[in-house]
Design an enzyme around this catalytic site. Structure first.
Site, PDB file in Angstrom:
ATOM      1  N   PHE A  62     -15.490   3.470   7.008  1.00  0.00           N
ATOM      2  CA  PHE A  62     -14.128   3.816   6.606  1.00  0.00           C
ATOM      3  C   PHE A  62     -13.922   3.806   5.095  1.00  0.00           C
ATOM      4  O   PHE A  62     -12.817   4.089   4.618  1.00  0.00           O
ATOM      5  CB  PHE A  62     -13.111   2.873   7.276  1.00  0.00           C
ATOM      6  CG  PHE A  62     -13.327   1.399   7.009  1.00  0.00           C
ATOM      7  CD1 PHE A  62     -12.888   0.817   5.828  1.00  0.00           C
ATOM      8  CD2 PHE A  62     -13.955   0.602   7.950  1.00  0.00           C
ATOM      9  CE1 PHE A  62     -13.077  -0.528   5.580  1.00  0.00           C
ATOM     10  CE2 PHE A  62     -14.151  -0.757   7.707  1.00  0.00           C
ATOM     11  CZ  PHE A  62     -13.711  -1.318   6.517  1.00  0.00           C
ATOM     12  N   GLU A 122      -9.691 -11.156  -7.380  1.00  0.00           N
ATOM     13  CA  GLU A 122      -8.784 -10.008  -7.178  1.00  0.00           C
ATOM     14  C   GLU A 122      -7.585 -10.084  -8.133  1.00  0.00           C
ATOM     15  O   GLU A 122      -7.116  -9.063  -8.638  1.00  0.00           O
ATOM     16  CB  GLU A 122      -8.320  -9.955  -5.719  1.00  0.00           C
ATOM     17  CG  GLU A 122      -9.454  -9.578  -4.765  1.00  0.00           C
ATOM     18  CD  GLU A 122      -9.001  -9.437  -3.320  1.00  0.00           C
ATOM     19  OE1 GLU A 122      -7.819  -9.694  -3.010  1.00  0.00           O
ATOM     20  OE2 GLU A 122      -9.847  -9.055  -2.492  1.00  0.00           O
ATOM     21  N   TYR A 134     -12.579  -2.207  -3.638  1.00  0.00           N
ATOM     22  CA  TYR A 134     -13.042  -2.300  -2.252  1.00  0.00           C
ATOM     23  C   TYR A 134     -14.572  -2.182  -2.139  1.00  0.00           C
ATOM     24  O   TYR A 134     -15.076  -1.860  -1.066  1.00  0.00           O
ATOM     25  CB  TYR A 134     -12.366  -1.227  -1.396  1.00  0.00           C
ATOM     26  CG  TYR A 134     -10.958  -1.603  -0.964  1.00  0.00           C
ATOM     27  CD1 TYR A 134     -10.728  -2.701  -0.147  1.00  0.00           C
ATOM     28  CD2 TYR A 134      -9.861  -0.856  -1.344  1.00  0.00           C
ATOM     29  CE1 TYR A 134      -9.456  -3.043   0.275  1.00  0.00           C
ATOM     30  CE2 TYR A 134      -8.572  -1.185  -0.933  1.00  0.00           C
ATOM     31  CZ  TYR A 134      -8.385  -2.282  -0.126  1.00  0.00           C
ATOM     32  OH  TYR A 134      -7.114  -2.621   0.298  1.00  0.00           O
ATOM     33  N   ARG A 143       2.476  -6.319   9.373  1.00  0.00           N
ATOM     34  CA  ARG A 143       1.760  -5.157   9.915  1.00  0.00           C
ATOM     35  C   ARG A 143       2.313  -4.747  11.276  1.00  0.00           C
ATOM     36  O   ARG A 143       2.363  -3.548  11.587  1.00  0.00           O
ATOM     37  CB  ARG A 143       0.268  -5.447   9.958  1.00  0.00           C
ATOM     38  CG  ARG A 143      -0.355  -5.355   8.545  1.00  0.00           C
ATOM     39  CD  ARG A 143      -1.649  -6.044   8.461  1.00  0.00           C
ATOM     40  NE  ARG A 143      -2.390  -5.763   7.225  1.00  0.00           N
ATOM     41  CZ  ARG A 143      -3.428  -6.475   6.826  1.00  0.00           C
ATOM     42  NH1 ARG A 143      -3.855  -7.500   7.558  1.00  0.00           N
ATOM     43  NH2 ARG A 143      -4.054  -6.188   5.704  1.00  0.00           N
ATOM     44  N   THR A 183      -5.353  -7.092  10.715  1.00  0.00           N
ATOM     45  CA  THR A 183      -5.610  -5.815  10.031  1.00  0.00           C
ATOM     46  C   THR A 183      -5.160  -4.623  10.864  1.00  0.00           C
ATOM     47  O   THR A 183      -4.547  -3.692  10.348  1.00  0.00           O
ATOM     48  CB  THR A 183      -7.127  -5.685   9.743  1.00  0.00           C
ATOM     49  OG1 THR A 183      -7.541  -6.834   9.002  1.00  0.00           O
ATOM     50  CG2 THR A 183      -7.453  -4.434   8.957  1.00  0.00           C
ATOM     51  N   ASN A 225      -2.033   0.294   6.630  1.00  0.00           N
ATOM     52  CA  ASN A 225      -1.522  -0.945   7.241  1.00  0.00           C
ATOM     53  C   ASN A 225      -0.634  -1.745   6.280  1.00  0.00           C
ATOM     54  O   ASN A 225      -0.510  -2.955   6.395  1.00  0.00           O
ATOM     55  CB  ASN A 225      -2.674  -1.784   7.814  1.00  0.00           C
ATOM     56  CG  ASN A 225      -3.635  -2.293   6.758  1.00  0.00           C
ATOM     57  OD1 ASN A 225      -3.529  -1.923   5.594  1.00  0.00           O
ATOM     58  ND2 ASN A 225      -4.564  -3.145   7.161  1.00  0.00           N
ATOM     59  N   LYS A 273       0.815  -1.217   0.000  1.00  0.00           N
ATOM     60  CA  LYS A 273       0.000   0.000   0.000  1.00  0.00           C
ATOM     61  C   LYS A 273       0.857   1.280   0.000  1.00  0.00           C
ATOM     62  O   LYS A 273       2.065   1.226   0.252  1.00  0.00           O
ATOM     63  CB  LYS A 273      -0.933  -0.026   1.216  1.00  0.00           C
ATOM     64  CG  LYS A 273      -1.941  -1.186   1.176  1.00  0.00           C
ATOM     65  CD  LYS A 273      -2.948  -1.071   2.321  1.00  0.00           C
ATOM     66  CE  LYS A 273      -3.950  -2.198   2.280  1.00  0.00           C
ATOM     67  NZ  LYS A 273      -5.006  -2.031   3.324  1.00  0.00           N
ATOM     68  N   HIS A 321      -2.235  -5.483   1.688  1.00  0.00           N
ATOM     69  CA  HIS A 321      -3.538  -6.147   1.562  1.00  0.00           C
ATOM     70  C   HIS A 321      -3.285  -7.556   1.061  1.00  0.00           C
ATOM     71  O   HIS A 321      -2.389  -7.782   0.246  1.00  0.00           O
ATOM     72  CB  HIS A 321      -4.432  -5.425   0.551  1.00  0.00           C
ATOM     73  CG  HIS A 321      -5.610  -6.250   0.113  1.00  0.00           C
ATOM     74  ND1 HIS A 321      -6.771  -6.323   0.855  1.00  0.00           N
ATOM     75  CD2 HIS A 321      -5.783  -7.084  -0.951  1.00  0.00           C
ATOM     76  CE1 HIS A 321      -7.610  -7.155   0.246  1.00  0.00           C
ATOM     77  NE2 HIS A 321      -7.036  -7.632  -0.852  1.00  0.00           N
TER      78      HIS A 321
HETATM   79  P1  CMP Z   1      -7.443  -4.528   3.712  1.00  0.00           P
HETATM   80  O1  CMP Z   1      -6.956  -5.896   4.021  1.00  0.00           O
HETATM   81  O2  CMP Z   1      -6.845  -3.842   2.546  1.00  0.00           O
HETATM   82  O3  CMP Z   1      -9.045  -4.552   3.547  1.00  0.00           O
HETATM   83  C1  CMP Z   1      -9.856  -3.433   3.817  1.00  0.00           C
HETATM   84  C2  CMP Z   1      -9.090  -2.305   4.438  1.00  0.00           C
HETATM   85  O4  CMP Z   1      -9.849  -1.323   5.060  1.00  0.00           O
HETATM   86  C3  CMP Z   1      -8.213  -2.851   5.529  1.00  0.00           C
HETATM   87  O5  CMP Z   1      -7.152  -3.621   4.993  1.00  0.00           O
HETATM   88  C4  CMP Z   1      -7.785  -1.570   6.231  1.00  0.00           C
HETATM   89  O6  CMP Z   1      -6.657  -0.979   5.644  1.00  0.00           O
HETATM   90  C5  CMP Z   1      -8.969  -0.633   5.968  1.00  0.00           C
HETATM   91  N1  CMP Z   1      -9.678  -0.247   7.191  1.00  0.00           N
HETATM   92  C6  CMP Z   1      -9.755   1.008   7.666  1.00  0.00           C
HETATM   93  N2  CMP Z   1     -10.465   1.029   8.798  1.00  0.00           N
HETATM   94  C7  CMP Z   1     -10.852  -0.243   9.044  1.00  0.00           C
HETATM   95  C8  CMP Z   1     -11.618  -0.857  10.082  1.00  0.00           C
HETATM   96  N3  CMP Z   1     -12.141  -0.156  11.083  1.00  0.00           N
HETATM   97  N4  CMP Z   1     -11.810  -2.195  10.017  1.00  0.00           N
HETATM   98  C9  CMP Z   1     -11.306  -2.918   8.977  1.00  0.00           C
HETATM   99  N5  CMP Z   1     -10.568  -2.384   7.972  1.00  0.00           N
HETATM  100  C10 CMP Z   1     -10.339  -1.056   8.008  1.00  0.00           C
END
Ligand code: CMP
Length: 140
Positions: free
Chosen positions: A59, A128, A51, A104, A93, A114, A11, A117
């Protein structure tokens, strides 16, 4: 165990800090092979579509803005149980909940920025991967 493929995204928070090589080394040390990779700037439409499963979450808007804030590296990882293996390597996450040594825990700035992904199931991995790569771009 089956050989699988999974989609990974490094990311913008990680590309900005020049962490692509360190993250890739972690994948390779964990037995995951990078069989496709490209660095690109997501468009807003790309990010919203990728997404879309989160479109009703609070979010979503910030997540889309973050994902287009800088370059990402999209990649296909291949290996035994690659989907689950990559999720172990990434950690939870929320970096505050990620196990020590995971990507992470080492690199993420917060739950949004973070660093990586990874697909959450073999079915989602297939869709994907197809979102970003044509078959001829994946060389196992
Ligand atoms: P990712 O695995 O890319 O999938 C969805 C993304 O949403 C997640 O990683 C986070 O980077 C982002 N995100 C931001 N806020 C939240 C949250 N509260 N819970 C889960 N994912 C979040």
């Amino acid at each position: 165990m089956a050989t699988e493929r999974t989609l990974s995204i490094i990311k913008p928070d990680a590309t900005r800090r020049n962490l692509t090589g360190r993250i890739n080394a972690c994948f390779e040390e964990a037995g995951l092979r990078i069989v496709a990779q490209k660095r690109l700037l997501l468009t807003e439409a790309n990010a919203r579509e990728f997404y879309a499963v989160h479109k009703d979450r609070p979010f979503y808007r910030d997540l889309v803005a973050f994902m287009i804030s800088g370059p990402v590296v999209v990649q296909v990882l291949e290996g035994e149980d690659a989907v689950a293996r990559n999720r172990e390597v990434m950690g939870a996450t929320d970096p505050r909940k990620a196990a020590p040594g995971t990507l992470r825990a080492q690199f993420a700035e917060n739950i949004e920025a973070n660093s990586v992904h990874g697909s959450d199931s073999p079915e989602n991995a297939a869709s994907e991967i197809a979102f970003f790569f044509a078959g001829y771009e994946i060389v196992g």
